[in-house]
Design a protein around this motif. Structure first.
Motif, mmCIF file in Angstrom:
data_model
loop_
_atom_site.group_PDB
_atom_site.id
_atom_site.type_symbol
_atom_site.label_atom_id
_atom_site.label_comp_id
_atom_site.label_asym_id
_atom_site.label_seq_id
_atom_site.Cartn_x
_atom_site.Cartn_y
_atom_site.Cartn_z
ATOM 1 N N SER A 205 0.840 -1.209 0.000
ATOM 2 C CA SER A 205 0.000 0.000 0.000
ATOM 3 C C SER A 205 0.865 1.246 0.000
ATOM 4 C CB SER A 205 -0.933 -0.008 1.212
ATOM 5 O OG SER A 205 -0.175 -0.113 2.421
ATOM 6 N N SER A 206 1.970 1.205 0.735
ATOM 7 C CA SER A 206 2.919 2.316 0.757
ATOM 8 C C SER A 206 4.177 1.855 1.477
ATOM 9 C CB SER A 206 2.331 3.550 1.463
ATOM 10 O OG SER A 206 2.134 3.287 2.838
ATOM 11 N N THR A 207 5.244 2.617 1.328
ATOM 12 C CA THR A 207 6.477 2.360 2.059
ATOM 13 C C THR A 207 7.133 3.697 2.355
ATOM 14 O OG1 THR A 207 8.561 1.119 2.075
ATOM 15 C CG2 THR A 207 7.927 2.128 -0.019
ATOM 16 N N VAL A 208 8.051 3.688 3.322
ATOM 17 C CA VAL A 208 8.812 4.885 3.655
ATOM 18 C C VAL A 208 10.252 4.643 3.224
ATOM 19 C CG1 VAL A 208 9.604 6.427 5.483
ATOM 20 C CG2 VAL A 208 7.284 5.478 5.559
ATOM 21 N N LEU A 209 10.800 5.566 2.400
ATOM 22 C CA LEU A 209 12.096 5.374 1.766
ATOM 23 C C LEU A 209 13.092 6.448 2.172
ATOM 24 C CD1 LEU A 209 10.881 4.663 -1.891
ATOM 25 C CD2 LEU A 209 11.844 2.982 -0.311
ATOM 26 N N SER A 210 14.349 5.996 2.388
ATOM 27 C CA SER A 210 15.487 6.898 2.513
ATOM 28 C C SER A 210 16.590 6.350 1.625
ATOM 29 C CB SER A 210 15.973 6.991 3.963
ATOM 30 O OG SER A 210 14.985 7.563 4.795
ATOM 31 N N THR A 211 17.270 7.219 0.884
ATOM 32 C CA THR A 211 18.286 6.770 -0.063
ATOM 33 C C THR A 211 19.528 7.652 0.009
ATOM 34 O OG1 THR A 211 17.572 8.170 -1.905
ATOM 35 C CG2 THR A 211 16.450 6.050 -1.659
ATOM 36 N N SER A 212 20.610 7.110 -0.544
ATOM 37 C CA SER A 212 21.796 7.907 -0.838
ATOM 38 C C SER A 212 22.377 7.401 -2.152
ATOM 39 C CB SER A 212 22.836 7.806 0.290
ATOM 40 O OG SER A 212 23.397 6.502 0.342
ATOM 41 N N GLY A 213 23.163 8.242 -2.811
ATOM 42 C CA GLY A 213 23.803 7.849 -4.055
ATOM 43 C C GLY A 213 23.000 8.113 -5.309
ATOM 44 N N LEU A 214 21.816 8.719 -5.167
ATOM 45 C CA LEU A 214 20.968 9.051 -6.311
ATOM 46 C C LEU A 214 20.997 10.560 -6.562
ATOM 47 C CD1 LEU A 214 17.828 6.858 -5.525
ATOM 48 C CD2 LEU A 214 19.778 6.280 -6.988
ATOM 49 N N ARG A 215 20.647 10.944 -7.767
ATOM 50 C CA ARG A 215 20.592 12.376 -8.079
ATOM 51 C C ARG A 215 19.538 13.063 -7.231
ATOM 52 N NH1 ARG A 215 19.735 15.180 -14.077
ATOM 53 N NH2 ARG A 215 19.876 17.345 -13.340
ATOM 54 N N TRP A 216 18.383 12.406 -7.060
ATOM 55 C CA TRP A 216 17.316 12.950 -6.223
ATOM 56 C C TRP A 216 17.048 11.954 -5.100
ATOM 57 C CZ3 TRP A 216 16.556 12.938 -11.692
ATOM 58 C CH2 TRP A 216 16.724 14.193 -12.287
ATOM 59 N N ASN A 217 17.684 12.186 -3.955
ATOM 60 C CA ASN A 217 17.550 11.262 -2.840
ATOM 61 C C ASN A 217 16.257 11.505 -2.066
ATOM 62 O OD1 ASN A 217 19.902 9.498 -2.799
ATOM 63 N ND2 ASN A 217 21.072 11.401 -2.620
ATOM 64 N N LEU A 218 15.829 10.486 -1.365
ATOM 65 C CA LEU A 218 14.632 10.531 -0.540
ATOM 66 C C LEU A 218 15.040 10.460 0.930
ATOM 67 C CD1 LEU A 218 12.578 7.938 -2.611
ATOM 68 C CD2 LEU A 218 12.483 10.431 -2.805
ATOM 69 N N ASP A 219 14.311 11.166 1.774
ATOM 70 C CA ASP A 219 14.620 11.204 3.199
ATOM 71 C C ASP A 219 13.337 10.974 3.986
ATOM 72 O OD1 ASP A 219 15.684 11.566 5.706
ATOM 73 O OD2 ASP A 219 15.949 13.742 5.511
ATOM 74 N N MET A 220 13.164 9.716 4.403
ATOM 75 C CA MET A 220 11.958 9.331 5.139
ATOM 76 C C MET A 220 10.706 9.775 4.381
ATOM 77 S SD MET A 220 12.923 7.605 7.758
ATOM 78 C CE MET A 220 11.465 7.603 8.794
ATOM 79 N N THR A 221 10.703 9.450 3.095
ATOM 80 C CA THR A 221 9.631 9.884 2.197
ATOM 81 C C THR A 221 8.663 8.741 1.949
ATOM 82 O OG1 THR A 221 11.159 11.402 1.090
ATOM 83 C CG2 THR A 221 9.122 10.838 -0.076
ATOM 84 N N GLN A 222 7.378 9.010 2.107
ATOM 85 C CA GLN A 222 6.373 7.984 1.828
ATOM 86 C C GLN A 222 6.195 7.836 0.325
ATOM 87 O OE1 GLN A 222 2.076 8.447 2.900
ATOM 88 N NE2 GLN A 222 2.432 6.564 4.059
ATOM 89 N N SER A 223 6.156 6.583 -0.147
ATOM 90 C CA SER A 223 5.978 6.283 -1.562
ATOM 91 C C SER A 223 4.801 5.341 -1.727
ATOM 92 C CB SER A 223 7.250 5.648 -2.133
ATOM 93 O OG SER A 223 7.061 5.261 -3.485
ATOM 94 N N SER A 224 3.920 5.658 -2.672
ATOM 95 C CA SER A 224 2.752 4.798 -2.943
ATOM 96 C C SER A 224 2.215 5.133 -4.318
ATOM 97 C CB SER A 224 1.661 5.019 -1.894
ATOM 98 O OG SER A 224 1.038 6.280 -2.085
ATOM 99 N N PHE A 225 1.353 4.248 -4.851
ATOM 100 C CA PHE A 225 0.720 4.525 -6.136
ATOM 101 C C PHE A 225 -0.215 5.728 -6.052
ATOM 102 C CE2 PHE A 225 0.972 0.681 -9.191
ATOM 103 C CZ PHE A 225 2.349 0.701 -9.084
ATOM 104 N N ASP A 226 -0.750 6.004 -4.872
ATOM 105 C CA ASP A 226 -1.621 7.170 -4.696
ATOM 106 C C ASP A 226 -0.835 8.444 -4.408
ATOM 107 O OD1 ASP A 226 -4.114 6.058 -5.144
ATOM 108 O OD2 ASP A 226 -4.304 5.347 -3.079
#
Length: 260
Positions: A205-226
């Motif tokens: 349904s959703s997930t919370v993402l944090s990344t490094s090493g990408l051009r546009w990093n995510l920081d405790m960002t919720q990701s979902s189809f909605d």
């Protein structure tokens, strides 16, 4: 391969680069699906695999591809699978006769509760029990063509994460796999991967993402189809690793650089 240390699940893809595979002793199983494939993709994955199987009409794809080359029959005899399996409603008679003459095991399974792909995994697991050795799994094809079949591959690989450590889906354009909930570090071979990549919340349904090493990093960002989906992100040429922390399983995909 994916290995676990105290902090990350480690991933790398040496099987995509022929220049790095000579030090790689991982056992892999290649399953060719009934979708278009290129000779480059076939050669690359075939040469790093110790067990090769065609899922029903995947044998037609293999046979036809090799017949289009100037080497013709000689090349066909170089790429003989260990097994062709499925309900065999797609396998052409000329292809069946050719591979039977080459000594290939052709197994018909009419169980309508399992797909051709699932039947091939059953045979791989029987092979593993006999040999006492596990394999990483490479699906050649599966993310193009009919949408219902693509969704099946997405669903099946999502489920396989519970029982298989490493399952990769490779097309001429992309490599993809499921990252389970947790913290992952992916070694990036910029000779074969990039520039684009994505993190797709398929099957959750959703997930919370944090990344490094990408051009546009995510920081405790919720990701979902909605909501937000990280597509068309970019690998950074100076970064040797991408790290991803996810609260739920997520699909990671990276573009494959085209060979001239």
């Amino acid at each position: 391969m994916g290995a676990t240390n105290s902090k990350f699940v480690e991933w790398e893809t040496p099987f995509l680069n022929p220049l790095t595979t000579h030090h790689d002793d991982t056992r892999r199983a290649l399953i060719i699906l009934n979708q278009p494939l290129s000779l480059h993709s076939l050669e690359t994955l075939w040469n790093v695999s110790s067990w090769r199987c065609c899922a029903d009409g995947g044998a037609n794809r293999l046979y036809d591809l090799l017949g289009q080359t100037h080497e013709g029959e000689q090349l066909r005899r170089r790429y003989i699978p260990d097994l062709i399996k499925g309900d065999l409603d797609s396998l052409r008679e000329d292809v069946r006769e050719y591979y039977l003459a080459q000594g290939v095991s052709i197994q018909q399974d009419l169980n309508q509760d399992t797909t051709d792909l699932m039947k091939c995994i059953e045979s791989l697991e029987e092979h593993e029990r006999r040999e006492g050795l596990d394999h990483d799994i490479l699906f050649l094809g599966g993310l193009s063509g009919r949408l219902d079949q693509t969704v099946h591959v997405l669903s099946y690989v999502h489920k396989l994460r519970r029982t298989r450590k490493r399952v990769y889906v490779i097309t001429d354009d992309n490599i993809s796999w499921v990252l389970d909930a947790g913290h992952h570090r992916i070694a990036i071979d910029h000779d074969v991967l990039g520039p684009t990549c994505g993190l797709l919340p398929v099957g959750v349904s959703s997930t919370v993402l944090s990344t490094s090493g990408l051009r546009w990093n995510l920081d405790m960002t919720q990701s979902s189809f909605d909501g937000l989906v990280s597509t068309s992100n970019h690998l950074v040429p100076t970064e040797p690793f991408v790290t991803i922390k996810t609260s739920r399983p997520i699909w990671w995909c990276a573009e494959l650089r085209r060979k001239a």
